[in-house]
Write an enzyme that holds these catalytic residues in place. Structure first.
Site, PDB file in Angstrom:
ATOM      1  N   ASN A  19       0.866  -1.179   0.000  1.00  0.00           N
ATOM      2  CA  ASN A  19       0.000   0.000   0.000  1.00  0.00           C
ATOM      3  C   ASN A  19       0.903   1.229   0.000  1.00  0.00           C
ATOM      4  OD1 ASN A  19      -1.867   1.996   0.399  1.00  0.00           O
ATOM      5  ND2 ASN A  19      -2.458   1.357   2.468  1.00  0.00           N
ATOM      6  N   LYS A  36       0.107   4.229  -0.444  1.00  0.00           N
ATOM      7  CA  LYS A  36      -0.562   5.429   0.068  1.00  0.00           C
ATOM      8  C   LYS A  36      -0.233   6.624  -0.848  1.00  0.00           C
ATOM      9  CE  LYS A  36      -0.436   3.343   4.585  1.00  0.00           C
ATOM     10  NZ  LYS A  36      -0.443   3.489   6.033  1.00  0.00           N
ATOM     11  N   HIS A  87      -9.759   1.225   4.173  1.00  0.00           N
ATOM     12  CA  HIS A  87      -8.533   1.402   4.948  1.00  0.00           C
ATOM     13  C   HIS A  87      -8.827   2.362   6.112  1.00  0.00           C
ATOM     14  CE1 HIS A  87      -4.537   2.651   6.127  1.00  0.00           C
ATOM     15  NE2 HIS A  87      -4.107   1.526   5.571  1.00  0.00           N
ATOM     16  N   GLU A  89      -7.322   4.773   7.280  1.00  0.00           N
ATOM     17  CA  GLU A  89      -7.108   6.201   6.977  1.00  0.00           C
ATOM     18  C   GLU A  89      -8.304   6.772   6.218  1.00  0.00           C
ATOM     19  OE1 GLU A  89      -3.295   5.623   5.140  1.00  0.00           O
ATOM     20  OE2 GLU A  89      -2.481   5.050   7.091  1.00  0.00           O
ATOM     21  N   GLU A 144      -6.019  -4.785  10.292  1.00  0.00           N
ATOM     22  CA  GLU A 144      -4.976  -3.802  10.584  1.00  0.00           C
ATOM     23  C   GLU A 144      -5.307  -3.046  11.857  1.00  0.00           C
ATOM     24  OE1 GLU A 144      -2.806  -2.608   6.708  1.00  0.00           O
ATOM     25  OE2 GLU A 144      -4.579  -1.370   6.877  1.00  0.00           O
ATOM     26  N   GLY A 154       1.942   2.296  10.779  1.00  0.00           N
ATOM     27  CA  GLY A 154       2.903   3.389  10.644  1.00  0.00           C
ATOM     28  C   GLY A 154       3.555   3.800  11.950  1.00  0.00           C
ATOM     29  N   SER A 212       2.897  -2.147  10.423  1.00  0.00           N
ATOM     30  CA  SER A 212       4.343  -2.217  10.678  1.00  0.00           C
ATOM     31  C   SER A 212       4.965  -3.577  10.341  1.00  0.00           C
ATOM     32  CB  SER A 212       4.653  -1.815  12.120  1.00  0.00           C
ATOM     33  OG  SER A 212       4.234  -0.485  12.359  1.00  0.00           O
TER      34      SER A 212
HETATM   35  P1  PGA Z   1       2.405   0.296   7.724  1.00  0.00           P
HETATM   36  O1  PGA Z   1       0.972   0.547   7.040  1.00  0.00           O
HETATM   37  O2  PGA Z   1       2.942  -0.995   7.161  1.00  0.00           O
HETATM   38  O3  PGA Z   1       3.229   1.483   7.356  1.00  0.00           O
HETATM   39  O4  PGA Z   1       2.156   0.194   9.202  1.00  0.00           O
HETATM   40  C1  PGA Z   1       0.085  -0.510   6.796  1.00  0.00           C
HETATM   41  C2  PGA Z   1      -1.169   0.011   6.156  1.00  0.00           C
HETATM   42  O5  PGA Z   1      -1.618   1.100   6.502  1.00  0.00           O
HETATM   43  O6  PGA Z   1      -1.755  -0.648   5.275  1.00  0.00           O
END
Ligand code: PGA
Length: 253
Positions: A9, A11, A97, A99, A169, A175, A215
């Site tokens: 992803n 983003k 997601h 976000e 998630e 993140g 992560s």
């Molecule tokens: P990350 O993000 O691996 O940077 O924690 C995962 C995601 O948001 O899909």
């Protein structure tokens, strides 16, 4: 047998030049994916067509959209419809997601509409779920995730749910560098599978791929992916570094 999936992803990261280079490095790294494994790249919308051309010829690599709109077409300036995605040969799309849920106020009901639209165009929704830290602190994450599944996916029939990929998630792990332990991931994945089994039966639940996100990196992918109910990962930060993501793909069962 359910698929083992490493999904990147990106983003809102990478210029076209950066993204092209990153994908070229991964595609050209000599990965050998077996029939039940695949790598998926959720790239920003402007790069969907070019990224799809880059993975073409690799039978187990696919490009995904990061989002789609919950209506079919019309006066929704700036949005991307599933028809548009289908018309450029895109067969995967992230849906819900955290976000998007947080910054764009996407509701479980809207996500149900997105899932339906994706399936109607033979686009596999990668449906994201997961709890914020406050819910984890209260130890009510199992119920919280069950409601997300219930309100966005349980109107589907047994055939349709097997065309959905679920990504668990935990928001507190996205993140933040704070990964759920392999045991925490397994516990939630087993819970999700049991919730699916209650609704659709064991055989159907066994067929649904459930990815872990939050992560994931090269150094922890093996341990997390080796859990029996973890079928790969949805990866943000570490998917932006070719060597990291290659290592993550290699950790697939
Ligand atoms: P990350 O993000 O691996 O940077 O924690 C995962 C995601 O948001 O899909």
């Amino acid at each position: 047998m359910r698929k083992q999936i490493a999904a990147a992803n990106w983003k809102m990261n990478n210029t076209l030049e950066e993204g092209t280079k990153l994908l070229n490095e991964i595609v050209g790294s000599g990965l050998q994916l077996s029939d039940n494994q695949c790598a998926i790249f959720a790239v920003p919308s402007p790069y969907l067509i070019s990224a799809d051309q880059q993975v073409a010829g690799n039978s187990n690599m696919f490009v995904a959209a990061q989002n789609c709109h919950h209506k079919t077409s019309g006066a929704y300036t700036g949005e991307v419809s599933v028809d548009m995605l289908a018309s450029i040969n895109i067969h995967y799309c992230l849906v819900g997601h955290s976000e998007r849920r947080e910054y764009f106020a996407e509701s479980n009901q809207q996500l149900a509409e997105k899932v339906d639209l994706c399936l109607s165009k033979e686009i596999t929704p990668i449906f994201c779920c997961g709890e914020p830290l406050s819910i984890r602190d209260e130890n009510i994450q199992n119920d919280y995730v069950a409601v997300q599944l219930n309100e966005s996916l349980f109107h589907l029939d047994a055939d349709a749910i097997q065309k959905v990929v679920i990504a668990y998630e935990p928001i507190w792990a996205i993140g933040t560098g704070k990964t759920a332990t392999a045991a925490q991931a397994q516990e939630m994945h087993a819970h999700i599978r049991s919730v699916l089994a209650n609704q659709f039966g064991n055989a159907v639940a066994d067929n649904v791929s459930i990815l872990y996100g939050g992560s994931v990196k090269g150094a922890n992918a093996n341990e997390i992916f080796s859990q029996p109910d973890v079928d790969g990962g949805l990866v943000g930060g570490a998917s932006l570094i070719a060597s990291e993501f290659v290592q993550i793909i290699k950790a697939l069962k």
